[in-house]
Enzyme design. Structure first.
Site: not given
Ligand code: 13P
Length: 255
Positions: A9-11, A94, A96, A166, A172, A212, A233-234
């Site tokens: 997930n590149w956000k 998600h 977010e 999640e 994050g 993470s 993610g990251g």
């Protein structure tokens, strides 16, 4: 048998050039093995990334969708548009989206339904916040999100459903759920699915862990019986890290 599934997930990261470069590196370095891999770039780079990964086994996913088929919904994207640019997956609900943009279980449910109608595979995200975990409400929160997100849907229609657990406190933050904590919630999700849709359904439903996930913790998380992959993610923004996580999935699930 559930196929391990690792999605990136590149956000809201990357630009056209960096998207194409990352996708190209992933396509070149993708390890062979029994694993499904998808990348979910921002909407505006779906076509760019889709073109780069076309010849590879990497699938394309979107980070969100709107449930109405078309019309006066400024700024929104439909399922038909996602199909049109080659998406196979779509992340829905998600944390977010839930906590920054106020998405409700009702809205998320409408999105899941529209994705299924369009034959997009939904990745439904669920997860508790830290205060909810500390108050012992984790299972209650997850159950509410699952029940709310899947209202009115049958086992048959949900055969392509993916769930991503999640925990919000692990996203994050560099703070990961321990493998035992992840397994405990994944097992709870699977048993909830079994009660709602039957044992066969629950046995076949892929449940990813997200929060993470890094090369250093991926294998121990995915070695858990009910952790079928990762939503990253990251670490999905760095080709080498993401490739290592894919390798960890292959290794964890072939053991
Ligand atoms: P991080 O891997 O950056 O914690 O993000 C997880 C996530 O939200 C994936 O959807």
């Amino acid at each position: 048998m559930r196929r391990p599934f690792v999605a990136g997930n590149w956000k809201m990261n990357m630009l056209a050039d960096s998207s194409a470069q990352l996708a190209g590196e992933l396509a070149d370095k993708l390890p062979e093995g029994n694993v499904e891999v998808a990348v979910c770039p921002p909407f505006v780079y779906l076509t760019t990334v889709g073109n780069v990964i076309k010849q590879s086994k990497i699938k394309l996913g979107a980070q969100n969708v709107y449930f109405e088929p078309k019309g006066a919904f400024t700024g929104e994207i439909s399922t038909a548009m996602l199909k049109d640019v080659g998406c196979e997956y779509v992340i829905i609900g998600h944390s977010e989206r839930r906590h920054i943009f106020g998405e409700s279980d009702e809205l998320i449910n409408a999105k899941v339904k529209s994705a299924i109608e369009a034959e997009l595979k939904p990745i439904l995200c669920v997860g508790e916040k830290l205060d909810q975990r500390d108050a012992g409400q984790t299972e209650k929160v997850i159950e509410t999100q699952l029940a709310g997100g899947l209202v009115g849907l049958s086992a048959d229609s949900l055969k392509n459903l993916v769930i991503a657990y999640e925990p919000v406190w692990a996203i994050g933050t560099g703070r990961t759920a321990t493998p035992d904590q992840a397994q405990e919630v994944h097992q709870f999700i699977r048993s909830w699915l079994s009660g709602k849709f039957g044992d066969d359904f629950a046995e076949n439903c892929v449940i990813q862990y997200g929060g993470s996930v890094k090369p250093g913790n991926a294998e121990s998380l995915m070695s858990q019986a009910d952790v079928d992959g990762a939503l990253v993610g990251g670490a999905s923004l760095k080709a080498d890290d993401f490739i290592k996580i894919i390798g960890a999935a292959i290794k964890a699930k072939s053991a």
